[in-house]
Write a protein that holds these residues in place. Structure first.
Motif, short mmCIF file in Angstrom:
data_model
loop_
_atom_site.label_atom_id
_atom_site.label_comp_id
_atom_site.label_asym_id
_atom_site.label_seq_id
_atom_site.Cartn_x
_atom_site.Cartn_y
_atom_site.Cartn_z
N GLY A 210 -58.09 52.71 51.76
CA GLY A 210 -56.66 52.53 52.04
C GLY A 210 -56.24 53.24 53.31
N ARG A 211 -55.15 52.78 53.88
CA ARG A 211 -54.70 53.30 55.17
C ARG A 211 -53.35 53.99 55.07
NH1 ARG A 211 -54.03 49.94 60.91
NH2 ARG A 211 -54.16 51.79 62.27
N PHE A 212 -53.28 55.15 55.71
CA PHE A 212 -52.03 55.91 55.86
C PHE A 212 -51.51 55.67 57.27
CE2 PHE A 212 -50.14 59.73 57.75
CZ PHE A 212 -49.10 59.99 56.86
N LEU A 213 -50.23 55.33 57.38
CA LEU A 213 -49.64 55.08 58.69
C LEU A 213 -48.26 55.72 58.72
CD1 LEU A 213 -50.96 53.49 61.03
CD2 LEU A 213 -49.40 51.61 60.51
N CYS A 214 -48.03 56.53 59.75
CA CYS A 214 -46.77 57.27 59.86
C CYS A 214 -46.16 57.03 61.24
CB CYS A 214 -47.02 58.76 59.65
SG CYS A 214 -45.57 59.81 59.94
N LEU A 215 -44.88 56.68 61.26
CA LEU A 215 -44.12 56.56 62.49
C LEU A 215 -43.10 57.70 62.49
CD1 LEU A 215 -43.22 54.91 65.05
CD2 LEU A 215 -41.69 53.64 63.54
N GLU A 216 -43.17 58.55 63.51
CA GLU A 216 -42.28 59.70 63.52
C GLU A 216 -41.96 60.13 64.95
OE1 GLU A 216 -39.72 61.43 62.59
OE2 GLU A 216 -40.65 61.61 60.59
N PHE A 217 -40.77 60.72 65.11
CA PHE A 217 -40.43 61.32 66.39
C PHE A 217 -41.46 62.39 66.73
CE2 PHE A 217 -36.17 59.83 65.07
CZ PHE A 217 -35.85 59.10 66.21
N SER A 218 -41.79 62.50 68.01
CA SER A 218 -42.82 63.44 68.39
C SER A 218 -42.39 64.22 69.63
CB SER A 218 -44.15 62.70 68.61
OG SER A 218 -45.24 63.60 68.54
N HIS A 219 -43.36 64.58 70.48
CA HIS A 219 -43.07 65.48 71.60
C HIS A 219 -43.37 64.82 72.94
CE1 HIS A 219 -42.49 69.26 69.21
NE2 HIS A 219 -43.01 68.45 68.29
N VAL A 220 -42.37 64.79 73.79
CA VAL A 220 -42.52 64.26 75.15
C VAL A 220 -43.20 65.33 76.01
CG1 VAL A 220 -41.30 63.41 77.19
CG2 VAL A 220 -40.46 62.84 74.88
N ASN A 221 -44.29 64.98 76.67
CA ASN A 221 -45.07 65.97 77.42
C ASN A 221 -44.61 66.13 78.87
OD1 ASN A 221 -46.79 66.64 75.25
ND2 ASN A 221 -48.00 64.80 75.59
N ASN A 283 -48.99 57.25 71.18
CA ASN A 283 -47.66 57.57 71.67
C ASN A 283 -46.92 56.31 72.10
OD1 ASN A 283 -47.76 60.38 71.35
ND2 ASN A 283 -48.76 60.68 73.34
N LEU A 284 -45.62 56.28 71.79
CA LEU A 284 -44.74 55.21 72.26
C LEU A 284 -43.59 55.85 73.03
CD1 LEU A 284 -44.45 53.04 68.99
CD2 LEU A 284 -46.08 52.77 70.87
N THR A 285 -43.16 55.17 74.10
CA THR A 285 -42.05 55.65 74.93
C THR A 285 -42.27 57.10 75.35
OG1 THR A 285 -40.64 54.20 73.56
CG2 THR A 285 -39.53 55.55 75.19
N PHE A 286 -43.42 57.34 75.98
CA PHE A 286 -43.77 58.64 76.56
C PHE A 286 -43.89 59.76 75.53
CE2 PHE A 286 -41.15 56.25 79.66
CZ PHE A 286 -42.11 56.04 80.64
#
Length: 297
Positions: A210-221, A283-286
């Protein structure tokens, strides 16, 4: 022992000690990352930039989403200028569900991920008429009620796909072990009190493979982009929340909670610690958001 051999042994031991120290530093670093939400005290955690009793956080988060449920989707469009829709489309494409998938959409709230899952299957040939299933769970019943109303308004009557709505705490799910073939959580995991418990529960309820998939806000480098992003987040979003939703504090909490969430590498390590393998992130959108993926192997 000759002087030459003595020196070689000293150098060898020095290299081993150096290696040990590096490993120890890395382990301590990861340990710190894994306990980001504990504030160094198991009785306290964070709620945005505030330190609160661990027992309080669940109620505080519940109240936040109870207050914004009706304007949740409108605010998502306004805050992201509609880009959240693209992120979620990419998220479902990354999952690439097939007919027969049993999905648990955790923190599924108003149904954004579930609706995309259903539409993805609708656009996928199903010559053998295989049934699929999605269970939408959220700790907040008001959010689930909004999702059900949206499904009715959209006349979402999926063929060959059962849809269930359940009030659940992602840290302590009621489902049996190995009940699902896929687990998604979008913009929800940073709001929980114990991330490690959510990851552990996700691993428990997934079937092998089975697959775990998470979409979450992260950190712009990028430093310049990060500065611009911070200005927009702290100066504009709470004001927008007040004007559109009549709520300032929930959106102040939103931007603070994003800054408290582990960075991409630290969260990757937490997912691996829960037992998942082939863990990656995109990463999406930087780096504004990231898709984290792992498999139960």
């Amino acid at each position: 022992m000759s002087c030459t051999n003595f020196c070689r042994n000293i150098m060898k031991e020095g290299r081993m000690l150096s290696k040990y120290l590096r490993i120890t530093v890395v382990k301590r670093s990861y340990s710190k990352a894994a306990s980001t939400f504990s504030e160094g005290n198991e009785n306290t955690t964070h709620f945005g930039f505030q330190t609160v009793e661990t027992s309080e956080k669940t109620k505080k988060v519940y109240d936040v989403f109870e207050n914004v449920a009706n304007s949740y989707d409108k605010m998502n469009d306004a805050m992201s200028m509609g880009i959240h829709r693209v992120w979620k489309d990419i998220f479902i494409q990354e999952l690439g569900p097939t007919h027969g998938t049993h999905l648990l959409d955790s923190a599924g709230g108003t149904g954004d991920i579930t609706f995309r899952y259903i539409n993805f299957l609708k656009n996928t040939p199903n010559p053998h008429n295989i049934r699929s299933c999605v269970t939408v769970c959220d700790i907040n019943q008001h959010m689930l009620d909004v999702g059900k109303k949206r499904a009715s308004r959209l006349n979402l009557l999926p063929d060959n796909c059962d849809v269930n709505w359940k009030q659940e705490n992602a840290e302590n799910l009621s489902f049996e072990e190995e009940s699902f073939t896929a687990y998604t959580i979008a913009f929800g995991i940073r709001n929980v009190t114990h991330i490690d418990k959510v990851l552990s529960e996700a691993y428990r309820v997934l079937q092998p493979g089975g697959r775990f998939l998470c979409l979450e806000f992260s950190h712009v480098n990028n430093k310049t982009l990060k500065w611009l992003y911070d200005q927009y987040s702290f100066q504009i979003i709470p004001v927008m929340g007040q004007l559109i939703a009549g709520q300032w504090k929930p959106y102040q909490y939103l931007v603070e909670s994003i800054r408290r969430f582990p960075n991409q590498e630290d969260f990757k390590y937490m997912i691996e610690t829960a037992g998942f393998r082939n863990v990656t992130y995109r990463n999406l959108t930087f780096g504004t958001v990231a898709i984290h993926s792992g498999f139960k192997l």
